[in-house]
Scaffold this motif. Structure first.
Motif, PDB file in Angstrom:
ATOM      1  N   GLY A 270      12.741 -10.517 -42.559  1.00 64.46           N
ATOM      2  CA  GLY A 270      14.057 -10.108 -43.019  1.00 64.46           C
ATOM      3  C   GLY A 270      14.193  -8.594 -43.014  1.00 64.46           C
ATOM      4  O   GLY A 270      13.397  -7.883 -42.407  1.00 64.46           O
ATOM      5  N   PRO A 271      15.209  -8.044 -43.698  1.00 66.67           N
ATOM      6  CA  PRO A 271      15.485  -6.603 -43.618  1.00 66.67           C
ATOM      7  C   PRO A 271      14.417  -5.727 -44.265  1.00 66.67           C
ATOM      8  O   PRO A 271      14.401  -4.525 -44.045  1.00 66.67           O
ATOM      9  CB  PRO A 271      16.823  -6.470 -44.349  1.00 66.67           C
ATOM     10  N   ARG A 272      13.512  -6.307 -45.058  1.00 63.73           N
ATOM     11  CA  ARG A 272      12.449  -5.520 -45.687  1.00 63.73           C
ATOM     12  C   ARG A 272      11.096  -6.031 -45.191  1.00 63.73           C
ATOM     13  O   ARG A 272      10.492  -6.907 -45.813  1.00 63.73           O
ATOM     14  CB  ARG A 272      12.534  -5.631 -47.211  1.00 63.73           C
ATOM     15  N   PRO A 273      10.636  -5.516 -44.080  1.00 64.06           N
ATOM     16  CA  PRO A 273       9.409  -6.060 -43.481  1.00 64.06           C
ATOM     17  C   PRO A 273       8.170  -5.772 -44.321  1.00 64.06           C
ATOM     18  O   PRO A 273       8.073  -4.736 -44.986  1.00 64.06           O
ATOM     19  CB  PRO A 273       9.329  -5.335 -42.136  1.00 64.06           C
ATOM     20  N   ALA A 274       7.230  -6.705 -44.295  1.00 67.10           N
ATOM     21  CA  ALA A 274       5.980  -6.514 -45.021  1.00 67.10           C
ATOM     22  C   ALA A 274       5.181  -5.359 -44.431  1.00 67.10           C
ATOM     23  O   ALA A 274       4.514  -4.620 -45.147  1.00 67.10           O
ATOM     24  CB  ALA A 274       5.151  -7.804 -44.995  1.00 67.10           C
ATOM     25  N   ILE A 275       5.248  -5.222 -43.116  1.00 64.48           N
ATOM     26  CA  ILE A 275       4.607  -4.091 -42.432  1.00 64.48           C
ATOM     27  C   ILE A 275       5.719  -3.181 -41.923  1.00 64.48           C
ATOM     28  O   ILE A 275       6.390  -3.515 -40.947  1.00 64.48           O
ATOM     29  CB  ILE A 275       3.718  -4.549 -41.267  1.00 64.48           C
TER      30      ILE A 275
END
Length: 258
Positions: free
Chosen positions: A10-15
């Protein structure tokens, strides 16, 4: 989340994106179109669009323009390039800031990386420029340069490999310009100047078409930038650099050929 799904976040990537390039190129419009054709051939899913305005109404998603060709008329903002996975849709999402101060901003609902961006406004002809403030009569023709920016996640091998292919595409249709300095245009024309000591770090890719133009007549330069009142920085072609300027400098391999 599975590792294979990191490309579909989604819009806030983990990486988050943590690597990238700033590649300066001096190309003609046909060079840009050939570069675009290379990309579309190598990546049939390539998604080109014109970036929306930075200031937008939080209540209304901004409009953006999907590009079928890089020479479409009336381009006003940077061109962006992404590589969607199957089923990706160009949906926008209003991202609220994590802390007070920043304004909400629109971004892609489903995150995509890598991302490539550049300015592709019409620049298929040189502009007039004054070589130096202290020499106002020395008007030269200058072919400008543009920056190609890349952004990707270093930890993901597929992203590193994709961006590496893009950089090699840029290199294949370019030769290096030589960063040189001179006090005046008269000095430059009579062979008085010097090569930057940062020769191996300062890079500008120049297309053969622009090199042929620069070598085709007097008062033609790839780039001219005043750095002091009586000193200018120029991207010169190999042919424009006198051999004696190389004295004491170990030539890079690319400078051995003309």
């Amino acid at each position: 989340m599975k590792f294979e799904e990191l490309m579909r976040e989604g819009p806030r990537p983990a990486i988050p994106p943590n690597a990238g390039h700033r590649i300066s190129v001096s190309w003609s419009v046909p060079d840009w179109l050939a570069f675009e054709a290379d990309i579309r051939t190598a990546f049939p899913n390539a998604f080109f669009y014109e970036r929306w305005k930075a200031k937008t109404d939080p209540a209304v998603a901004p409009s953006f323009r999907i590009l079928n060709r890089l020479d479409e008329p009336d381009l006003e903002r940077d061109v962006c390039l992404m590589f969607p996975y199957p089923g990706w849709e160009p949906e926008l999402f209003l991202q609220e800031p994590d802390y007070p101060g920043p304004l909400p901003h629109w971004t892609w609902k489903n995150y995509l990386s890598p991302r490539i961006s550049f300015s592709m406004r019409p620049h298929n002809e040189p502009r007039d420029d004054i070589f130096c403030e202290s020499e106002p009569e020395s008007v030269v023709k200058v072919w400008g340069a543009r920056d190609i920016l890349t952004s990707y996640r270093r930890e993901l091998f597929d992203e590193r490999r994709l961006v590496g292919r893009i950089v090699r595409m840029i290199d294949r249709r370019s030769r290096w310009g030589v960063p040189v300095y001179s006090r005046s245009y008269a000095d430059f024309r009579t062979g008085k100047g010097w090569i930057s000591r940062y020769l191996r770090n300062e890079r500008c890719r120049v297309s053969p078409a622009v090199i042929d133009w620069a070598n085709g007549g007097p008062r033609r330069l790839v780039r001219c930038q005043e750095v002091y009142k009586d000193t200018v920085s120029v991207w010169a072609t190999l042919e424009q650099v006198p051999e004696e300027w190389w004295a004491g400098i170990r030539k890079p391999k690319w400078a051995e050929r003309k």
